[in-house]
Motif scaffolding. Structure first.
Motif, PDB file in Angstrom:
ATOM      1  N   GLU B  45       0.741  -1.341  -0.120  1.00  0.00           N
ATOM      2  CA  GLU B  45      -0.015   0.030   0.152  1.00  0.00           C
ATOM      3  C   GLU B  45       0.759   1.225   0.027  1.00  0.00           C
ATOM      4  N   LEU B  49       1.021   3.862  -3.096  1.00  0.00           N
ATOM      5  CA  LEU B  49       0.655   5.284  -2.969  1.00  0.00           C
ATOM      6  C   LEU B  49       1.852   6.173  -3.479  1.00  0.00           C
ATOM      7  N   GLY B  52       1.391   5.957  -6.963  1.00  0.00           N
ATOM      8  CA  GLY B  52       0.403   6.413  -7.842  1.00  0.00           C
ATOM      9  C   GLY B  52       0.177   7.036  -9.084  1.00  0.00           C
ATOM     10  N   VAL B 118      -7.553   7.933  -6.724  1.00  0.00           N
ATOM     11  CA  VAL B 118      -8.291   8.151  -5.255  1.00  0.00           C
ATOM     12  C   VAL B 118      -8.826   7.077  -4.535  1.00  0.00           C
ATOM     13  N   VAL B 119      -9.782   6.310  -5.278  1.00  0.00           N
ATOM     14  CA  VAL B 119     -10.597   5.195  -4.758  1.00  0.00           C
ATOM     15  C   VAL B 119      -9.676   3.983  -4.482  1.00  0.00           C
ATOM     16  N   LEU B 120      -8.619   3.686  -5.526  1.00  0.00           N
ATOM     17  CA  LEU B 120      -7.811   2.486  -5.270  1.00  0.00           C
ATOM     18  C   LEU B 120      -6.603   2.461  -4.450  1.00  0.00           C
ATOM     19  N   TYR B 121      -6.209   3.568  -4.732  1.00  0.00           N
ATOM     20  CA  TYR B 121      -4.568   3.652  -4.170  1.00  0.00           C
ATOM     21  C   TYR B 121      -4.630   4.577  -2.881  1.00  0.00           C
ATOM     22  N   GLY B 122      -6.065   5.237  -2.699  1.00  0.00           N
ATOM     23  CA  GLY B 122      -6.072   6.140  -1.499  1.00  0.00           C
ATOM     24  C   GLY B 122      -5.135   7.311  -1.587  1.00  0.00           C
ATOM     25  N   VAL B 123      -5.050   7.824  -2.734  1.00  0.00           N
ATOM     26  CA  VAL B 123      -4.327   9.308  -2.837  1.00  0.00           C
ATOM     27  C   VAL B 123      -5.163  10.381  -2.402  1.00  0.00           C
ATOM     28  N   ASN B 124      -4.719  11.427  -1.981  1.00  0.00           N
ATOM     29  CA  ASN B 124      -5.335  12.287  -1.490  1.00  0.00           C
ATOM     30  C   ASN B 124      -5.189  13.838  -2.358  1.00  0.00           C
TER      31      ASN B 124
END
Lengths: 251, 228
Positions: B45, B49, B52, B118-124
């Motif tokens: 993860e 991230l 990404g 944003v959804v799959l990797y959780g980037v902000n």
């Protein structure tokens, strides 16, 4: 109608001048081999691995010379109508030889890097740009092999060669900027500068001359072979028709 | 005249795309699949991230190959390109129209991929970084779109075009891949790149776009001429 000039009246691609050039290249190569392997001393820091430089540096020089020749010949071929196919063949021949020498540069550079830096490859701007340059010209050679008439090939490949001239500085600049943001390898990073004594420098210089002569020899022959291929391509149908006609005439 | 022709080509390409839905039904699922597979391959993860931004642009590049090949396959089929040439359609207008249609498709794809990251990797993505992200997405799509159209035209109608296009396109788009990835990394809140450096990358993208817009507009016509 495509006009093609036959370079020689015979089927040979050599002339007295090219034989002399080839002999000079061979003699100089032999000298570089003897001097590089046996006469020159080993380097204080790099020891025996410095001998790779006698092949690596001239190869890199020839590769760049070849790609500049390709770009110049392509530009002339594109903007000049007269003898444009001749310049196109020089561009193609030069690129072929350039790709060969660039491959030698990359392989010898990797071997030297393994011995000196402890790694085959570093993401250094010069190495990365060289790798991109190599792939770009492999693509250029692939485009030259596409179907079509010699004129279509000439125009297509000349435009591609000029696009490569546009592309390479952009690639190089982006890679330099990219690497400048990263920390240099601290464990394996050693100073690659070579201090050369007189004979070492002379051998390196001889290598550059020898490789340049070999480059010229390769390009002259390759473009003459290409001219013959074009001739066969464009006159092949005429020859076949003439043969069939000759068969029809009663003896 | 060039503008009218370019607009007509642009509208034609997008209309074909809209009616066939190839982007939505084939390219977007392919791109999302690549995003997922990258995450599985990296299997970490924090690594996903961190990578990404690069993965978004790498996926865009792969998908661009599919779109470009389809775009020129449509032109080649039934000799559409030959008809356009016979009609005396200006090469520059043809290039600009096709490139613009490709850019619109790529931009749509990038928006979907960023949402996917944003959804799959959780980037902000911070609201303050939106301008940077939008500019990068626009210029990155323009860069890949222009080069894709130019090289797609170069290999169209030749045998072996499917394998040649990636070989030609990948090295040329390296500056876009590097520049857009770094700028997007900054927009995704990466610590390695500050905003000033990110905008320097955007500058490089702008230079790339300008250079290939001019090169493409000048050389596309001669490239398509069958013989002289």
């Amino acid at each position: 109608m495509t006009t093609i000039t036959t370079p020689t009246t015979s089927r040979s691609t050599s002339t007295t001048a090219t034989r002399v050039l080839g002999t000079v290249a061979l003699v100089l190569m032999a000298w570089v081999v003897v001097s590089g392997l046996f006469l020159t001393p080993a380097d204080v820091v790099q020891l025996e691995s410095v001998r790779i430089m006698y092949v690596h540096v001239p190869s890199a020089w020839i590769a760049y010379l070849a790609f500049v020749t390709t770009a110049v010949a392509s530009a002339i071929s594109l903007f000049r109508r007269h003898r444009s196919l001749g310049f196109d063949r020089v561009a193609g021949a030069s690129a072929e030889v350039g790709v060969l020498f660039m491959a030698i540069t990359l392989v010898t550079g990797s071997l030297w890097g393994r011995l000196t830096w402890g790694t085959f490859w570093q993401w250094d701007p010069r190495l990365t740009t060289t790798a991109f340059l190599f792939v770009t010209y492999v693509g250029y050679l692939a485009i030259r092999r596409l179907d079509g008439t010699p004129r279509q090939r000439a125009r297509r490949s000349a435009i591609l060669a000029l696009l490569a001239v546009l592309e390479i500085p952009l690639v190089h600049f982006s890679v330099v900027l990219w690497r400048s943001l990263h920390q240099e390898a601290s464990v394996l990073n050693t100073d690659g500068d070579v201090r050369l004594d007189g004979l070492m420098l002379f051998t390196l210089f001889s290598g550059v001359i020898a490789f340049s002569a070999a480059f010229a020899w390769f390009v002259v022959h390759r473009q003459r072979v290409a001219a013959m291929e074009d001739l066969r391509l464009t006159s092949g149908l005429d020859v076949a028709l003439a043969e069939r006609r000759a068969e029809a005439v009663p003896s | 005249m060039i503008r009218r022709t370019a607009t007509a080509v642009f509208r034609k390409d997008l209309l074909i795309e809209w009616r066939s839905r190839a982007l939505l039904t084939r390219v977007v699922p392919f791109a999302v699949l690549v995003l997922v597979l990258f995450a599985i391959a990296l299997d970490s993860e924090p690594l996903v991230l961190r990578a990404g931004a690069g993965l978004v642009w790498m996926t865009t590049l792969f998908s661009a190959l599919v779109i470009v090949q389809r775009s020129f396959e449509l032109e080649r089929r039934d000799g559409a390109l030959d008809v356009l040439k016979t009609l005396g359609v200006d090469g520059t207008a043809l290039f600009l129209g096709k490139a613009a249609a490709l850019i619109v498709q790529l931009l749509t794809l990038v928006v979907i991929l960023v949402a996917g990251a944003v959804v799959l990797y959780g980037v902000n993505v911070e609201p303050s970084a939106l301008v940077l992200l939008v500019t990068t997405a626009l210029l990155g799509s323009c860069g890949i779109g222009l080069v894709g159209t130019l090289y797609g035209g170069l290999v169209s109608g030749t045998s072996g075009r499917d394998t040649l296009l990636p070989l030609l396109l990948m090295p040329v788009t390296a500056p876009v891949l590097i520049g857009a990835s770094r700028a997007t990394e900054s927009a995704f809140g990466g610590d390695a790149i500050d905003a000033t450096t990110a905008w320097a990358w955007v500058g490089l993208l702008a230079v790339f776009v300008a250079a290939f817009a001019v090169a493409g507009a000048v050389s596309f016509g001669p490239l398509l001429d069958s013989d002289s």
